[in-house]
Each structure stands twice: as structure tokens, then as C-alpha cells.
Motif scaffolding. Sequence first.
Motif, PDB file in Angstrom:
ATOM      1  N   VAL A  40      16.551  44.055  31.231  1.00 24.87           N
ATOM      2  CA  VAL A  40      16.656  45.389  31.624  1.00 24.87           C
ATOM      3  C   VAL A  40      17.979  45.956  31.088  1.00 24.87           C
ATOM      4  CG1 VAL A  40      15.603  45.262  33.872  1.00 24.87           C
ATOM      5  CG2 VAL A  40      17.999  44.726  33.579  1.00 24.87           C
ATOM      6  N   LEU A  41      18.262  47.369  30.851  1.00 26.53           N
ATOM      7  CA  LEU A  41      19.154  47.919  30.342  1.00 26.53           C
ATOM      8  C   LEU A  41      20.020  48.599  31.403  1.00 26.53           C
ATOM      9  CD1 LEU A  41      21.119  48.692  27.941  1.00 26.53           C
ATOM     10  CD2 LEU A  41      19.676  50.800  27.669  1.00 26.53           C
ATOM     11  N   ALA A  42      21.018  47.586  32.071  1.00 34.84           N
ATOM     12  CA  ALA A  42      21.566  48.170  33.254  1.00 34.84           C
ATOM     13  C   ALA A  42      22.414  49.454  33.121  1.00 34.84           C
ATOM     14  CB  ALA A  42      22.532  46.924  33.869  1.00 34.84           C
ATOM     15  N   ASN A  43      22.254  50.138  34.089  1.00 37.80           N
ATOM     16  CA  ASN A  43      23.188  51.396  34.102  1.00 37.80           C
ATOM     17  C   ASN A  43      22.861  52.606  33.053  1.00 37.80           C
ATOM     18  OD1 ASN A  43      24.867  52.849  35.934  1.00 37.80           O
ATOM     19  ND2 ASN A  43      26.613  52.716  34.460  1.00 37.80           N
ATOM     20  N   GLU A  44      21.560  52.196  32.620  1.00 40.88           N
ATOM     21  CA  GLU A  44      21.143  53.410  31.595  1.00 40.88           C
ATOM     22  C   GLU A  44      21.274  54.845  32.019  1.00 40.88           C
ATOM     23  OE1 GLU A  44      17.604  53.702  28.302  1.00 40.88           O
ATOM     24  OE2 GLU A  44      17.096  52.687  30.266  1.00 40.88           O
ATOM     25  N   ASP A  45      21.039  54.962  33.327  1.00 44.44           N
ATOM     26  CA  ASP A  45      20.902  56.275  33.842  1.00 44.44           C
ATOM     27  C   ASP A  45      22.461  56.728  34.354  1.00 44.44           C
ATOM     28  OD1 ASP A  45      21.528  54.797  36.185  1.00 44.44           O
ATOM     29  OD2 ASP A  45      19.464  55.636  37.201  1.00 44.44           O
ATOM     30  N   GLY A  46      23.517  55.862  34.202  1.00 44.29           N
ATOM     31  CA  GLY A  46      24.775  56.017  34.669  1.00 44.29           C
ATOM     32  C   GLY A  46      25.089  56.325  36.115  1.00 44.29           C
ATOM     33  N   SER A  47      24.098  55.748  37.007  1.00 50.05           N
ATOM     34  CA  SER A  47      24.372  56.012  38.342  1.00 50.05           C
ATOM     35  C   SER A  47      25.349  54.916  39.092  1.00 50.05           C
ATOM     36  CB  SER A  47      22.689  55.766  39.127  1.00 50.05           C
ATOM     37  OG  SER A  47      22.415  54.309  38.730  1.00 50.05           O
ATOM     38  N   ASP A  48      25.442  54.039  38.156  1.00 53.73           N
ATOM     39  CA  ASP A  48      26.744  53.145  38.839  1.00 53.73           C
ATOM     40  C   ASP A  48      28.065  53.573  38.235  1.00 53.73           C
ATOM     41  OD1 ASP A  48      27.920  50.892  40.147  1.00 53.73           O
ATOM     42  OD2 ASP A  48      27.054  49.287  38.530  1.00 53.73           O
ATOM     43  N   THR A  49      28.939  53.623  39.090  1.00 55.75           N
ATOM     44  CA  THR A  49      30.366  54.043  38.770  1.00 55.75           C
ATOM     45  C   THR A  49      31.339  52.885  38.168  1.00 55.75           C
ATOM     46  OG1 THR A  49      30.498  55.637  40.352  1.00 55.75           O
ATOM     47  CG2 THR A  49      32.435  55.365  39.669  1.00 55.75           C
ATOM     48  N   GLY A  59      29.506  51.564  31.025  1.00 50.88           N
ATOM     49  CA  GLY A  59      29.267  49.950  31.432  1.00 50.88           C
ATOM     50  C   GLY A  59      27.939  49.652  31.301  1.00 50.88           C
ATOM     51  N   ARG A  60      27.066  50.125  30.422  1.00 52.15           N
ATOM     52  CA  ARG A  60      25.609  49.782  29.976  1.00 52.15           C
ATOM     53  C   ARG A  60      25.777  48.398  29.556  1.00 52.15           C
ATOM     54  NH1 ARG A  60      24.026  54.352  25.978  1.00 52.15           N
ATOM     55  NH2 ARG A  60      26.201  53.596  25.684  1.00 52.15           N
ATOM     56  N   VAL A  61      24.625  47.406  29.790  1.00 47.64           N
ATOM     57  CA  VAL A  61      24.551  46.101  29.447  1.00 47.64           C
ATOM     58  C   VAL A  61      23.060  45.535  29.538  1.00 47.64           C
ATOM     59  CG1 VAL A  61      25.039  45.275  31.651  1.00 47.64           C
ATOM     60  CG2 VAL A  61      25.441  43.664  29.690  1.00 47.64           C
ATOM     61  N   LYS A  62      22.600  44.903  28.686  1.00 42.60           N
ATOM     62  CA  LYS A  62      21.261  44.053  28.664  1.00 42.60           C
ATOM     63  C   LYS A  62      21.273  43.087  29.464  1.00 42.60           C
ATOM     64  CE  LYS A  62      19.107  45.768  24.385  1.00 42.60           C
ATOM     65  NZ  LYS A  62      18.566  45.399  22.989  1.00 42.60           N
ATOM     66  N   LEU A  63      20.349  42.756  30.470  1.00 46.98           N
ATOM     67  CA  LEU A  63      20.482  41.705  31.461  1.00 46.98           C
ATOM     68  C   LEU A  63      19.238  40.991  31.401  1.00 46.98           C
ATOM     69  CD1 LEU A  63      22.437  43.473  34.285  1.00 46.98           C
ATOM     70  CD2 LEU A  63      23.401  42.019  32.380  1.00 46.98           C
ATOM     71  N   ALA A  64      19.411  39.697  31.811  1.00 51.35           N
ATOM     72  CA  ALA A  64      18.024  38.762  32.099  1.00 51.35           C
ATOM     73  C   ALA A  64      18.483  38.166  33.229  1.00 51.35           C
ATOM     74  CB  ALA A  64      17.481  37.891  30.797  1.00 51.35           C
ATOM     75  N   PHE A  65      17.833  37.787  34.325  1.00 51.87           N
ATOM     76  CA  PHE A  65      18.050  36.985  35.621  1.00 51.87           C
ATOM     77  C   PHE A  65      16.993  35.813  35.586  1.00 51.87           C
ATOM     78  CE2 PHE A  65      19.929  41.026  36.308  1.00 51.87           C
ATOM     79  CZ  PHE A  65      21.279  40.570  36.604  1.00 51.87           C
ATOM     80  N   PHE A  66      17.379  34.557  35.652  1.00 57.61           N
ATOM     81  CA  PHE A  66      16.391  33.458  35.924  1.00 57.61           C
ATOM     82  C   PHE A  66      16.859  33.105  37.455  1.00 57.61           C
ATOM     83  CE2 PHE A  66      16.365  33.661  31.441  1.00 57.61           C
ATOM     84  CZ  PHE A  66      15.080  33.157  31.089  1.00 57.61           C
ATOM     85  N   GLN A  67      15.805  33.058  38.444  1.00 57.93           N
ATOM     86  CA  GLN A  67      15.935  32.561  39.858  1.00 57.93           C
ATOM     87  C   GLN A  67      15.867  31.251  39.749  1.00 57.93           C
ATOM     88  OE1 GLN A  67      17.313  34.201  42.829  1.00 57.93           O
ATOM     89  NE2 GLN A  67      17.480  32.142  43.092  1.00 57.93           N
ATOM     90  N   MET A  68      16.870  30.362  39.769  1.00 55.62           N
ATOM     91  CA  MET A  68      16.674  28.920  39.646  1.00 55.62           C
ATOM     92  C   MET A  68      16.548  28.448  41.143  1.00 55.62           C
ATOM     93  SD  MET A  68      16.482  28.759  36.404  1.00 55.62           S
ATOM     94  CE  MET A  68      16.216  27.099  36.321  1.00 55.62           C
ATOM     95  N   GLU A  69      16.184  27.290  41.511  1.00 51.27           N
ATOM     96  CA  GLU A  69      16.253  26.882  42.940  1.00 51.27           C
ATOM     97  C   GLU A  69      17.514  26.922  43.662  1.00 51.27           C
ATOM     98  OE1 GLU A  69      14.466  22.759  43.798  1.00 51.27           O
ATOM     99  OE2 GLU A  69      13.686  22.767  41.778  1.00 51.27           O
TER     100      GLU A  69
END
Length: 147
Positions: A40-49, A59-69
Amino acid sequence: MADTILGTSFICQIAMIVRDVEKASGRFAQLMGVPVPKIVLANEDGSDTVTYQGQPTKGRVKLAFFQMENLVIEFIEPTEDPTTWKDFLDTKGPGVHHIAFKAKDKMMETAAKLEEFGYPLIQNGDKYAYVESTGDLGVILELLDID
């Protein structure tokens, strides 16, 4: 351990700064035998301050999350926006950026306590705050306003 300055001892995430989030996520998924998560490209819409070193930033950033145990592994690819992530990549290269603790409903209160402890707030958004602790701990601490 709720009487710690952090209010918790529960580590919920470890995050790495990478140059290419797609490549890093693909390799980690291969290594772990799990699917590649949505990037995901976080804060692409600028909704986060977002504030970095006291100044507003997209503050846009590309993120990937792995939910481990036992916790979440996060891969972060900075954009050109001024952020702690871009600064980290530019000055140190890829590596472990932060470890995160849950700070539900007490994120900024905890950040203020950490500032008194000598770990100043360097970046924050609506649901997260980073404090500078690398001099002592070798890593930034993140407070997450999550359950």
C-alpha cells in the motif's frame, strides 16, 4: 510490566527500511513460505496528519505487512517526502528502523514521558509516534495507538 515508562512490554512490530518494498516482500514471502501481502501507498490521500521534526509533511510511504505468529514484520520503502524513513535510508541505508509497542489511547502521553526520559518525538501521525532512541538503543521506538 505495565509500570514501565512505555506502559507496556508488548512488542507488536519490527520494521525495516528497504529500497524496494516489492522485492523485499517477495523475498521474505519466499523465505517464510507465505503469500506476498498487498503493498500500500500510505497516506496517498493526505488523510493522516503527519509531522516530521516539528514540520508538516505529506508522509507518504510504501508499506507491506506480514502478520507472523508473534508480531508483525513491516517493510517500508520511503518516498521523496521528508520523513524519518527517507532520512534513515539516505543516511544509513536499508535496515531495522523501529520496534513498536502498543500504546492504546495513551500514545502522545507516553511520547511525552519518553521525551522527559531523553527520547524526543521525531515524527508522528494520527495513530503512531516515533521517538529518537538510537543513541542508547540502536533503534527508534514506535508507539502505536491500536488495540
